[in-house]
Design a protein around this motif. Structure first.
Motif, PDB file in Angstrom:
ATOM      1  N   PHE A   1       0.833  -1.209   0.000  1.00  0.00           N
ATOM      2  CA  PHE A   1       0.000   0.000   0.000  1.00  0.00           C
ATOM      3  C   PHE A   1       0.863   1.253   0.000  1.00  0.00           C
ATOM      4  O   PHE A   1       0.567   2.226  -0.691  1.00  0.00           O
ATOM      5  CB  PHE A   1      -0.928  -0.015   1.210  1.00  0.00           C
ATOM      6  CG  PHE A   1      -2.078   0.947   1.111  1.00  0.00           C
ATOM      7  CD1 PHE A   1      -3.196   0.647   0.341  1.00  0.00           C
ATOM      8  CD2 PHE A   1      -2.059   2.152   1.792  1.00  0.00           C
ATOM      9  CE1 PHE A   1      -4.267   1.536   0.242  1.00  0.00           C
ATOM     10  CE2 PHE A   1      -3.121   3.042   1.706  1.00  0.00           C
ATOM     11  CZ  PHE A   1      -4.229   2.733   0.926  1.00  0.00           C
TER      12      PHE A   1
ATOM     13  N   GLN B   1       0.185   2.463  -3.648  1.00  0.00           N
ATOM     14  CA  GLN B   1      -0.921   3.414  -3.494  1.00  0.00           C
ATOM     15  C   GLN B   1      -0.462   4.547  -2.574  1.00  0.00           C
ATOM     16  O   GLN B   1      -1.093   4.879  -1.577  1.00  0.00           O
ATOM     17  CB  GLN B   1      -2.150   2.700  -2.929  1.00  0.00           C
ATOM     18  CG  GLN B   1      -2.713   1.648  -3.886  1.00  0.00           C
ATOM     19  CD  GLN B   1      -3.869   0.874  -3.300  1.00  0.00           C
ATOM     20  OE1 GLN B   1      -3.785  -0.324  -3.067  1.00  0.00           O
ATOM     21  NE2 GLN B   1      -4.978   1.553  -3.064  1.00  0.00           N
TER      22      GLN B   1
ATOM     23  N   LYS C   1      -0.234   7.808  -2.697  1.00  0.00           N
ATOM     24  CA  LYS C   1      -1.049   8.988  -2.424  1.00  0.00           C
ATOM     25  C   LYS C   1      -2.048   8.717  -1.307  1.00  0.00           C
ATOM     26  O   LYS C   1      -2.203   9.519  -0.377  1.00  0.00           O
ATOM     27  CB  LYS C   1      -1.782   9.423  -3.692  1.00  0.00           C
ATOM     28  CG  LYS C   1      -2.593  10.701  -3.533  1.00  0.00           C
ATOM     29  CD  LYS C   1      -3.241  11.110  -4.852  1.00  0.00           C
ATOM     30  CE  LYS C   1      -4.066  12.387  -4.691  1.00  0.00           C
ATOM     31  NZ  LYS C   1      -4.702  12.788  -5.980  1.00  0.00           N
ATOM     32  N   ASP C   2      -2.729   7.569  -1.371  1.00  0.00           N
ATOM     33  CA  ASP C   2      -3.684   7.208  -0.323  1.00  0.00           C
ATOM     34  C   ASP C   2      -2.966   6.931   0.990  1.00  0.00           C
ATOM     35  O   ASP C   2      -3.463   7.279   2.075  1.00  0.00           O
ATOM     36  CB  ASP C   2      -4.488   5.975  -0.741  1.00  0.00           C
ATOM     37  CG  ASP C   2      -5.518   6.283  -1.818  1.00  0.00           C
ATOM     38  OD1 ASP C   2      -5.868   7.465  -1.988  1.00  0.00           O
ATOM     39  OD2 ASP C   2      -5.962   5.339  -2.493  1.00  0.00           O
TER      40      ASP C   2
ATOM     41  N   ARG D   1      -2.170  10.093   2.719  1.00  0.00           N
ATOM     42  CA  ARG D   1      -3.385  10.643   3.338  1.00  0.00           C
ATOM     43  C   ARG D   1      -3.622  10.010   4.704  1.00  0.00           C
ATOM     44  O   ARG D   1      -3.979  10.696   5.668  1.00  0.00           O
ATOM     45  CB  ARG D   1      -4.591  10.360   2.451  1.00  0.00           C
ATOM     46  CG  ARG D   1      -4.817  11.323   1.309  1.00  0.00           C
ATOM     47  CD  ARG D   1      -6.197  11.106   0.708  1.00  0.00           C
ATOM     48  NE  ARG D   1      -7.243  11.400   1.678  1.00  0.00           N
ATOM     49  CZ  ARG D   1      -8.490  10.944   1.595  1.00  0.00           C
ATOM     50  NH1 ARG D   1      -8.845  10.152   0.592  1.00  0.00           N
ATOM     51  NH2 ARG D   1      -9.381  11.265   2.515  1.00  0.00           N
ATOM     52  N   LEU D   2      -3.416   8.698   4.795  1.00  0.00           N
ATOM     53  CA  LEU D   2      -3.668   8.003   6.050  1.00  0.00           C
ATOM     54  C   LEU D   2      -2.694   8.440   7.138  1.00  0.00           C
ATOM     55  O   LEU D   2      -3.106   8.758   8.256  1.00  0.00           O
ATOM     56  CB  LEU D   2      -3.572   6.489   5.828  1.00  0.00           C
ATOM     57  CG  LEU D   2      -3.843   5.607   7.039  1.00  0.00           C
ATOM     58  CD1 LEU D   2      -5.271   5.802   7.553  1.00  0.00           C
ATOM     59  CD2 LEU D   2      -3.594   4.139   6.702  1.00  0.00           C
TER      60      LEU D   2
ATOM     61  N   VAL E   1     -10.549   8.690   7.642  1.00  0.00           N
ATOM     62  CA  VAL E   1      -9.799   8.462   6.407  1.00  0.00           C
ATOM     63  C   VAL E   1      -9.649   6.973   6.152  1.00  0.00           C
ATOM     64  O   VAL E   1      -9.789   6.504   5.016  1.00  0.00           O
ATOM     65  CB  VAL E   1      -8.416   9.143   6.476  1.00  0.00           C
ATOM     66  CG1 VAL E   1      -7.556   8.752   5.274  1.00  0.00           C
ATOM     67  CG2 VAL E   1      -8.575  10.653   6.533  1.00  0.00           C
ATOM     68  N   TYR E   2      -9.383   6.227   7.210  1.00  0.00           N
ATOM     69  CA  TYR E   2      -9.263   4.772   7.082  1.00  0.00           C
ATOM     70  C   TYR E   2     -10.543   4.181   6.493  1.00  0.00           C
ATOM     71  O   TYR E   2     -10.502   3.374   5.551  1.00  0.00           O
ATOM     72  CB  TYR E   2      -8.985   4.145   8.446  1.00  0.00           C
ATOM     73  CG  TYR E   2      -9.131   2.639   8.467  1.00  0.00           C
ATOM     74  CD1 TYR E   2      -8.080   1.818   8.074  1.00  0.00           C
ATOM     75  CD2 TYR E   2     -10.332   2.042   8.852  1.00  0.00           C
ATOM     76  CE1 TYR E   2      -8.220   0.439   8.076  1.00  0.00           C
ATOM     77  CE2 TYR E   2     -10.474   0.670   8.849  1.00  0.00           C
ATOM     78  CZ  TYR E   2      -9.412  -0.130   8.464  1.00  0.00           C
ATOM     79  OH  TYR E   2      -9.565  -1.491   8.451  1.00  0.00           O
TER      80      TYR E   2
ATOM     81  N   GLU F   1     -12.816   5.591   4.700  1.00  0.00           N
ATOM     82  CA  GLU F   1     -12.987   6.013   3.315  1.00  0.00           C
ATOM     83  C   GLU F   1     -12.082   5.215   2.376  1.00  0.00           C
ATOM     84  O   GLU F   1     -12.508   4.760   1.313  1.00  0.00           O
ATOM     85  CB  GLU F   1     -12.665   7.500   3.189  1.00  0.00           C
ATOM     86  CG  GLU F   1     -12.784   8.033   1.762  1.00  0.00           C
ATOM     87  CD  GLU F   1     -12.380   9.498   1.655  1.00  0.00           C
ATOM     88  OE1 GLU F   1     -12.046   9.927   0.541  1.00  0.00           O
ATOM     89  OE2 GLU F   1     -12.393  10.193   2.695  1.00  0.00           O
ATOM     90  N   LEU F   2     -10.834   5.025   2.779  1.00  0.00           N
ATOM     91  CA  LEU F   2      -9.869   4.351   1.920  1.00  0.00           C
ATOM     92  C   LEU F   2     -10.119   2.854   1.786  1.00  0.00           C
ATOM     93  O   LEU F   2      -9.903   2.263   0.719  1.00  0.00           O
ATOM     94  CB  LEU F   2      -8.443   4.572   2.445  1.00  0.00           C
ATOM     95  CG  LEU F   2      -7.899   5.999   2.371  1.00  0.00           C
ATOM     96  CD1 LEU F   2      -6.518   6.052   3.004  1.00  0.00           C
ATOM     97  CD2 LEU F   2      -7.849   6.483   0.924  1.00  0.00           C
TER      98      LEU F   2
ATOM     99  N   GLN G   1      -9.330  -3.671  -2.540  1.00  0.00           N
ATOM    100  CA  GLN G   1      -7.933  -3.341  -2.319  1.00  0.00           C
ATOM    101  C   GLN G   1      -7.014  -4.235  -3.149  1.00  0.00           C
ATOM    102  O   GLN G   1      -6.943  -5.435  -2.935  1.00  0.00           O
ATOM    103  CB  GLN G   1      -7.584  -3.470  -0.831  1.00  0.00           C
ATOM    104  CG  GLN G   1      -8.263  -2.461   0.063  1.00  0.00           C
ATOM    105  CD  GLN G   1      -7.877  -1.043  -0.279  1.00  0.00           C
ATOM    106  OE1 GLN G   1      -6.718  -0.756  -0.562  1.00  0.00           O
ATOM    107  NE2 GLN G   1      -8.843  -0.143  -0.254  1.00  0.00           N
TER     108      GLN G   1
ATOM    109  N   ARG H   1      -2.712   1.480   9.898  1.00  0.00           N
ATOM    110  CA  ARG H   1      -1.885   2.682   9.737  1.00  0.00           C
ATOM    111  C   ARG H   1      -0.435   2.366  10.108  1.00  0.00           C
ATOM    112  O   ARG H   1       0.509   2.792   9.434  1.00  0.00           O
ATOM    113  CB  ARG H   1      -2.421   3.810  10.616  1.00  0.00           C
ATOM    114  CG  ARG H   1      -1.637   5.130  10.424  1.00  0.00           C
ATOM    115  CD  ARG H   1      -1.006   5.591  11.708  1.00  0.00           C
ATOM    116  NE  ARG H   1      -0.258   6.823  11.602  1.00  0.00           N
ATOM    117  CZ  ARG H   1      -0.761   8.046  11.532  1.00  0.00           C
ATOM    118  NH1 ARG H   1      -2.055   8.243  11.551  1.00  0.00           N
ATOM    119  NH2 ARG H   1       0.044   9.090  11.456  1.00  0.00           N
TER     120      ARG H   1
END
Length: 209
Positions: free
Chosen positions: A52, A56, A58-59, A62-63, A76-77, A79-80, A85, A102
């Motif tokens: 991840f 990924q 960018k995501d 964000r996390l 955020v978690y 949403e993602l 996945q 995280r």
């Protein structure tokens, strides 16, 4: 301060796997499913975190840009990870406490030697008096004892006896980074503490090039 072994959380880690292949992030087929936990689940979480972070990014940024353990992190978690996945590979799902996700992603940044964005950089001289969270304490500790922090992350696996031994060996140094007003009897989740130290190393720019 007291610590609580992560072993009591192993029952919360379970993954379902299928013999079907994943193509483009989707699962095909309806073959037999099964669940597993323990060491396999921890290793799967580790692999997911690294994938991840690197695939990924960018995501992932964000996390980890949210405050660790906060409601914003949970938002955020959710949403993602409410969608398919790619990094689960052949896994149909990975059921794990969200704070660990995280942590695994943050350690994934460190393991894959990815640089931290400038806005997420941490100070190398954070003093105990300014520590307000476990994340702060991890930054303080890693900044003062980078070799010990690196040995913990690079020579032990998450939730192992070796990890516990490494934390025990340097507990006094970590405890020195805790503020004097820390509540008596506060219990640390040792896996989460490991993940915080890994994230601290990444934010401090102590990733091996």
């Amino acid at each position: 301060m007291s610590r609580v072994s992560v072993l009591q959380f192993i029952a919360l880690l379970a993954a379902s796997s299928s013999a079907s292949a994943q193509i483009g992030g989707d699962h095909s087929g309806t073959s037999t499913e099964w669940s597993f936990g323990g060491r396999i689940a921890f290793d799967e979480l580790d692999a997911f975190g690294q994938c991840f972070a690197s695939r990924q990014t960018k995501d992932a940024i964000r996390l980890v840009s949210t405050q660790a353990g906060s409601a914003d992190e949970a938002k955020v978690y959710k949403e993602l990870f409410s969608k398919e996945q790619f990094c689960l590979g052949n896994l149909l799902g990975l059921s794990v406490p969200w704070r660990y996700v995280r942590g695994a992603v943050a350690e994934g940044f460190y393991a894959r030697r990815l640089p931290a964005p400038a806005n997420l950089a941490a100070p190398h001289d954070l003093q105990p008096a300014k520590v307000q969270s476990v994340m702060d304490a991890a930054i303080c500790y890693a900044g003062k004892h980078p070799a010990d922090a690196r040995a913990l992350i690079e020579t032990t696996k998450p939730a192992t006896k070796e990890q516990s031994a490494a934390l025990d060996a340097h507990w006094a140094e970590f405890e020195a980074c805790l503020p004097s007003n820390m509540p008596r009897g506060y219990q640390f989740d040792t896996l989460l503490l490991r993940y915080r130290i890994a994230e601290a190393m990444w934010r401090l720019g102590l990733v091996h090039s």
